[in-house]
Motif scaffolding. Structure first.
Motif, PDB file in Angstrom:
ATOM      1  N   ARG A  36     -24.974  55.739  32.338  1.00 24.78           N
ATOM      2  CA  ARG A  36     -26.287  55.459  32.918  1.00 24.78           C
ATOM      3  C   ARG A  36     -27.277  56.554  32.588  1.00 24.78           C
ATOM      4  O   ARG A  36     -28.455  56.298  32.294  1.00 24.78           O
TER       5      ARG A  36
ATOM      6  N   ASP B  73     -28.412  56.142  28.991  1.00 21.19           N
ATOM      7  CA  ASP B  73     -29.320  55.017  28.780  1.00 21.19           C
ATOM      8  C   ASP B  73     -30.725  55.328  29.253  1.00 21.19           C
ATOM      9  O   ASP B  73     -31.704  54.797  28.722  1.00 21.19           O
ATOM     10  N   ASN B  74     -30.871  56.205  30.279  1.00 24.59           N
ATOM     11  CA  ASN B  74     -32.189  56.487  30.846  1.00 24.59           C
ATOM     12  C   ASN B  74     -32.817  57.751  30.298  1.00 24.59           C
ATOM     13  O   ASN B  74     -33.934  58.091  30.682  1.00 24.59           O
TER      14      ASN B  74
ATOM     15  N   ASP C 243     -24.115  57.238  20.629  1.00 27.23           N
ATOM     16  CA  ASP C 243     -23.532  57.174  21.966  1.00 27.23           C
ATOM     17  C   ASP C 243     -22.860  58.510  22.295  1.00 27.23           C
ATOM     18  O   ASP C 243     -22.057  59.027  21.519  1.00 27.23           O
TER      19      ASP C 243
END
Length: 916
Positions: A851, A854-855, A863
């Motif tokens: 998370r 992603d933010n 990744d």
């Protein structure tokens, strides 16, 4: 005749008549004698009915030589002209129209010239016509019915007497002639129209037609009260030669008082136009040497004036000629047609190639005093004819040629021709008339220089001809003009020397063929293959060598060319084609430079019986019981007839089982059949020896083995499948064992496939430790990435560690930094793991890291979970074996066994306790 009531009077202007008479007088004064009719138009009054032979009028013609030899013709079958010019009717006529017009032609038999005049016969009252005829008015003037001077009565008088009378036709007014280019003054009166009714009532006169109320407008005008008609401006015959008007008389109310009358006005031509040539420059040609009177060209000039008068009659003449060689009058011109012809001989293109002639065209029949003239240029080109034969510039020519060479130029022949270059009259054609009976040479013409190139087309031999003496003739492509003879300078001699060169030796018999039997021993002399040196005048030696000997069977003597065998010649060799062996030899001389030639020797080998026959086929199959089928056998022999068949097939006596089990039946000279002799033979493979003997002298024999497969057969005589296997040497028990093995093998393969599918299914049904989408190992395997090693990757694995305190992370703004980001300050200590950790800690840790990644807009473009694949030595966490618990006591890792198969390896490593 007196004018009656209702008559319309036509008054001619006295001034116009005077002008016409003055003009005609002027022409008469200028021309002393002019052949032609006295009038161009003759007019006479006639009655409506004419009798046969009735004389109507007389025309006057002057030929300047008297009337002798003048004949008259008409274009009408109703009227003829007598020798004195009297016009008469050839039959009784009734004239239905107001007038009759026809043409009278005067023909001079001496000069063949023709002149034309127009005759107009006007229908009038019979009394007036007869009165006019009795008075013999040749010019058709209506003096009997006119008032003095210029009065004419165009319509008949109105009859007021009682009784029935025939209504008379109106008169037709003769044409009015008006000279063109009149100087005036304008308006100029032409005629006066008046009706006698104007004494009783006022009458208004008018005219209509082209030139009055139609374009061109207002050329003619009329005084409406007095009836006087005027011309308002100078006339131009070339613009319009005639006008047709109608005169009208009406009362003041516009009512017609008299019928309209036709007025014909003709413009008299004046010589006001010069002749104009169609072209200013004319181009013509004439052959040189043309005879006088030869047509050259035609020039044409047109005159806009009247061609029927002298004003438009053009005559031609030559003014100048340039150059004036060989005569100043080489050409003349037909004065009437403009045809230019030669008038003198001596046209020579080689002297004068072009003439410039100035031609003059003059009207008034060529009268230079009164006529108008114009000039044009005629360029006459003298075209070439072949009147000059070609001539050699020398009487003899020479050249040399090496022997045995072709297509080489050995001499150049030059000629002179004064005709036009690069024309058929100039192009030279050469031919050899003597000195070359064998056709060794030809002569080709150079299209640019016209030279003759003597070329060798057939090789010459120095030993046969050391020199050639040729006689050559030259002519033109076009034949000579008539009367021109060939000169002695059209022939020349050509001497050609042949240069000796070293020629190659040659084999007289090439290809040479010899015949002998195969198998001759080594060292046998076959033949002498010698070459001939064509250089008879040179002392040279010839030596021989081999070029091609595929089987290396031959040897050649280098001095005399004797050929002997170096091995045994075998007809059945692969080097033999169609019983012929071919070898190539070289013969070279010692000239400067040396030359060599090749020759081919062909050896035809006669067959001998040196090959025993071979049995065919080598293998066959047959049924175990006789009578069902048999084996056809034959033989193959490498020899040829008569050392081949017919063959003899026999079974040997040893071993005895062969003749006991088998038998051979002869079919023909080349084929036999092998079959079973006994009633039954066990299935299997049998070697049957057969002796084959050919028909050679002496014959050769060979014992060959044929492998026969004996097997059970079906009703068609074919071996069954089991029978074929049995025949191969396997029993029934062996066949059953093989089939059982095949079934067991298939069963094992099937069980293995089922077990693999079941294991795959169990693997998918077990619950994973983490979400399959977050399975780091699966992601790493999908990348299929094989890097350069752990040393080339500088990953910070501390990012995977659980931070001890989260203040420095929480103090940042949301979305700026990931929760798994490495702290800026001192690295915290690893947290103390609980004694019984929960399996979900790692999953929660990874989910939080995802998370945060992603933010975080500052995250790297890959990744962050990829750092799990790092196992290098640079890891700050050290090896797994160095991990220690924060507690002082030993840790119990048995709980790893509860985490599933994925942690089985860790459970085995650490869950053993002191047993490890």
């Amino acid at each position: 005749m007196t004018a009656g009531p209702g008559a319309l009077l036509l008054l001619l202007s006295l001034s116009l008549s005077g002008a016409l008479r003055a003009h005609n007088g002027d022409l008469t004064a200028r021309e002393t004698c002019k052949a032609g009719f006295s009038e161009e138009d003759y007019t006479a009054l006639i009655s409506e009915n004419i009798l046969e032979g009735e004389r109507l009028l007389k025309v006057t013609f002057s030929s300047c030589l008297g009337t002798k030899g003048t004949q008259y013709e008409t274009n009408s079958v109703d009227f003829k002209v007598e020798a004195d010019g009297t016009v008469f009717a050839t039959r009784e006529l009734r004239i239905p129209s107001e007038q009759v017009a026809f043409t009278v032609t005067a023909w001079d038999r001496q000069t063949a010239r023709r002149w034309d005049a127009m005759v107009r016969l006007l229908v009038a009252q019979p009394s007036s016509a007869r009165s006019a005829h009795k008075k013999g008015k040749q010019n058709g003037a209506l003096d009997a019915s006119q008032p003095p001077n210029d009065m004419l009565l165009p319509w008949p008088q109105h009859q007021n007497t009682n009784g029935l009378r025939r209504q008379k036709r109106d008169w037709v007014i003769p044409p009015i002639n008006v000279p063109e280019n009149s100087r005036g003054p304008f308006p100029q009166q032409l005629v006066r129209i008046r009706s006698d009714k104007d004494n009783d009532i006022p009458i208004r006169y008018s005219i209509t037609g082209v030139g009055a109320d139609q374009p061109p407008m207002e050329v003619f005008s009329i005084d409406s009260m007095s009836g006087r008609m005027y011309v308002t401006r100078p006339m131009d015959r070339e613009e319009r030669a005639s006008y047709h008007l109608r005169a009208h008389a009406v009362d003041m109310n516009g009512n017609k008082v008299e019928n309209p009358i036709d007025l014909y006005i003709y413009v008299i031509d004046m010589n006001d136009n010069r002749p104009e040539f169609i072209n200013q420059v004319y181009n013509g040609s004439v052959d040189e040497g043309s005879k006088p009177g030869t047509y050259v060209m035609t020039v044409t000039a047109n005159d806009a004036d009247d061609g029927t008068t002298a004003n438009g009659m053009v005559r031609y003449r030559i003014v100048t000629q340039t150059p004036q060689s060989p005569s100043q009058n080489m050409f003349t011109i037909n004065s009437e047609t403009g045809d230019i012809v030669t008038v003198a001989a001596g046209l020579d293109r080689e002297k004068v190639q072009q003439y410039t002639v100035i031609v003059q065209a003059t009207d008034m029949e060529g009268n230079l005093n009164y006529g108008l003239s114009n000039t044009a240029t005629a360029i006459i080109t003298v075209t070439d004819v072949n009147d000059n034969p070609p001539e050699f510039t020398a009487s003899t020519y020479s050249g040399e040629v090496p022997e045995n060479q072709v297509e080489v130029v050995v001499a150049n022949l030059t000629v002179m021709d004064r005709d036009q270059p690069h024309s058929p009259n100039w192009n030279a054609f050469y031919r050899i008339i003597s000195g070359d009976p064998s056709g060794h040479f030809s002569i080709r013409t150079d299209p640019v220089t016209n030279e003759g190139m003597v070329t060798v087309v057939k090789a010459v031999d120095y030993e046969l001809n050391r020199a050639f003496m040729l006689t050559v003739m030259v002519s033109n492509q076009a034949p000579l003009a008539s009367g021109i003879q060939m000169s002695f300078q059209s022939t020349a001699g050509v001497t050609i020397s042949v240069v000796d060169v070293n020629e190659a030796p040659y084999f007289p018999s090439n290809h040479k063929l010899i015949r002998l039997e195969e198998g001759v021993p080594s060292g046998t002399v076959l033949t002498t293959f010698s070459a001939v040196d064509p250089d008879r005048f040179m002392q040279q030696a010839v030596r021989y060598s081999k070029l091609s000997d595929p089987a290396n069977w031959l040897h050649i003597n280098a001095t005399n060319g004797q050929i002997t065998t170096a091995a045994v010649l075998d007809r059945e060799s692969l080097y033999i084609k169609n019983n012929v062996y071919e070898a190539t030899f070289l013969a070279a001389d010692n000239g400067i430079p040396p030359a060599s030639g090749t020759g081919t020797l062909q050896i035809y080998l006669i067959d001998i019986n040196d090959n025993a026959p071979e049995l065919l086929p080598k293998e066959a199959q047959i049924c175990e019981r006789p009578g069902l089928n048999a084996i056809n056998i034959t033989a193959a022999d490498a020899d040829v007839d008569p050392n081949i068949g017919p063959y003899v097939f026999e079974l040997p006596f040893v071993p005895a089982a062969v003749r006991k089990n088998w038998t051979i039946t002869r079919l023909n000279g080349d084929y036999a059949q092998l079959s079973l002799r006994i009633l039954y033979l066990e299935a299997g493979m049998y070697d049957v020896p057969i002796t084959v003997t050919d028909s050679g002298n002496p014959p050769l024999s060979n014992t060959s083995i044929i492998k026969v497969k004996v097997c059970p057969c079906d009703e068609n005589g074919d071996c069954t499948t089991i029978g074929a296997v049995a025949a191969a040497g396997l029993g029934t028990s062996a066949i059953v064992a093989i089939l059982i093995c095949i079934v067991i093998l298939l069963t094992m393969v099937l069980l293995f496939v089922v077990w693999m599918k079941r294991r795959e299914k169990e693997r998918h049904t077990k619950q994973l430790l983490i979400d399959p989408e977050d399975d780091v190992r699966d992601n790493i395997l999908k990348y299929d990435e094989e890097g350069g090693g752990e040393e080339d990757q500088d990953y910070d694995l501390s990012q995977l560690q659980q931070p001890e305190a989260m203040e420095h992370v929480l103090s940042k703004a949301p979305g700026v930094r990931r929760v798994d980001e490495r702290p800026v300050g001192a690295e915290p200590q690893y947290p103390v793991r609980p004694v019984v950790p929960h399996p979900g800690d790692i999953g929660d840790f990874i989910s939080e890291g995802l998370r945060a990644a992603d933010n975080d807009p500052t995250a790297p473009p890959y990744d962050s979970l990829l750092v799990f694949d790092y196992e290098g030595s640079g890891s700050t966490a050290g090896s797994v074996s160095s991990l220690n618990s924060s507690s002082s006591g030993d840790q119990d890792y048995d709980y790893l066994n509860d985490w599933g198969p994925r942690f089985k390896k860790l459970a085995d490593m650490y869950g053993g306790g002191e047993e490890d």
